[in-house]
Design a protein around this motif. Sequence first.
Motif, PDB file in Angstrom:
ATOM      1  N   ALA A  67       0.834  -1.207   0.000  1.00  0.00           N
ATOM      2  CA  ALA A  67       0.000   0.000   0.000  1.00  0.00           C
ATOM      3  C   ALA A  67       0.872   1.262   0.000  1.00  0.00           C
ATOM      4  CB  ALA A  67      -0.935  -0.003   1.210  1.00  0.00           C
ATOM      5  N   PHE A  68       2.033   1.199   0.682  1.00  0.00           N
ATOM      6  CA  PHE A  68       2.953   2.347   0.668  1.00  0.00           C
ATOM      7  C   PHE A  68       3.487   2.566  -0.751  1.00  0.00           C
ATOM      8  CE2 PHE A  68       4.356   1.145   5.282  1.00  0.00           C
ATOM      9  CZ  PHE A  68       3.188   1.678   5.795  1.00  0.00           C
ATOM     10  N   ASN A  70       2.072   1.621  -3.498  1.00  0.00           N
ATOM     11  CA  ASN A  70       0.907   2.111  -4.253  1.00  0.00           C
ATOM     12  C   ASN A  70       0.770   3.632  -4.058  1.00  0.00           C
ATOM     13  OD1 ASN A  70      -2.388   0.962  -4.836  1.00  0.00           O
ATOM     14  ND2 ASN A  70      -1.978   3.081  -4.362  1.00  0.00           N
ATOM     15  N   GLN A  71       0.869   4.065  -2.795  1.00  0.00           N
ATOM     16  CA  GLN A  71       0.685   5.494  -2.511  1.00  0.00           C
ATOM     17  C   GLN A  71       1.764   6.350  -3.162  1.00  0.00           C
ATOM     18  OE1 GLN A  71       0.663   6.662   1.647  1.00  0.00           O
ATOM     19  NE2 GLN A  71       0.793   8.811   1.083  1.00  0.00           N
ATOM     20  N   THR A  74       0.642   6.665  -6.791  1.00  0.00           N
ATOM     21  CA  THR A  74      -0.575   7.454  -7.043  1.00  0.00           C
ATOM     22  C   THR A  74      -0.429   8.904  -6.569  1.00  0.00           C
ATOM     23  OG1 THR A  74      -1.650   6.616  -5.032  1.00  0.00           O
ATOM     24  CG2 THR A  74      -2.121   5.453  -7.093  1.00  0.00           C
ATOM     25  N   ASP A  75       0.418   9.150  -5.561  1.00  0.00           N
ATOM     26  CA  ASP A  75       0.707  10.543  -5.190  1.00  0.00           C
ATOM     27  C   ASP A  75       1.376  11.253  -6.367  1.00  0.00           C
ATOM     28  OD1 ASP A  75      -0.318  10.382  -2.646  1.00  0.00           O
ATOM     29  OD2 ASP A  75       1.613  10.413  -1.599  1.00  0.00           O
TER      30      ASP A  75
END
Lengths: 146, 133
Positions: A67-68, A70-71, A74-75
Amino acid sequence: MKTMSTLDFEQINAGQTLPSLTKHVTVEQIRQYADASGDRNPIHLDESFARSAGLPGVIAHGMLTMAFANQMVTDWLGDRSLLKGLYGRFAGMVLPGDDVTCSGSVASKNDETRRVVINLVVTNQRGEKVFNKGVAEAEFPATKEQ
Amino acid sequence: MTDSRWVGRSYETAPFEVTEQSIRDYMAAVGDLREDGELTAPPTYAMVYGFDAYWQLWTDQEVALDVAHLVHGEQRFNFQRPVRPGDRIRTTGRLTAINARGDMELVTFELKARDAEDEPVSDGTALFIIRKP
């Protein structure tokens, strides 16, 4: 909290580096992730159970590390809906107290398909890879939304 | 070693009702708080709406995976469309391989998530590693 600002496809170049993202992982965050995801496997929550399973103690969910990653992507993209694919290997354990840093770079960009491939890695504070061979793929719409 | 006769077994979740609260709980848990205009779940939220498929595999008493020694080895996702509050998503997971590698066991689980109109939302492949006790 940042607001919506989508990356411009034309300004992406192969080889460019994404802004890195560092997270400090805590027991509280692992518990919060267990509650939000439903994954309450005791290796993430119960210190004595984790030790009896041969682990050094409770470990973070691999999917929290992903998830990190992913972030970070996407950030950079500025729009979660552009992400079309995500892959990686959980190469090492993440323990409470670890600082993990996500890094990425643009591996390729295709002007026809408007797809961008990003290579990813997550390392801990000792420089050990905890998530490797990571790949994210994004696709930009053909025309900009008005 | 898990009996390879279970390869092919599949599990389906009940429809997962995506709520704003569930997305925001996930965003808070992973610390991904950027606002996207219309609320859009982080793509890895696929693990939340699909979680019950994983849970059914891990707790299947016949397959009897050694979950105390199971860790996540690899994960792949493909996202066909963004997920937003109001979506109803069903995920089907299928145990597609059990392989030995040294003294470890590799378990492959393939997932497909579809919406209320039976259109694809995401698919994924998880590789689990079961370490020798």
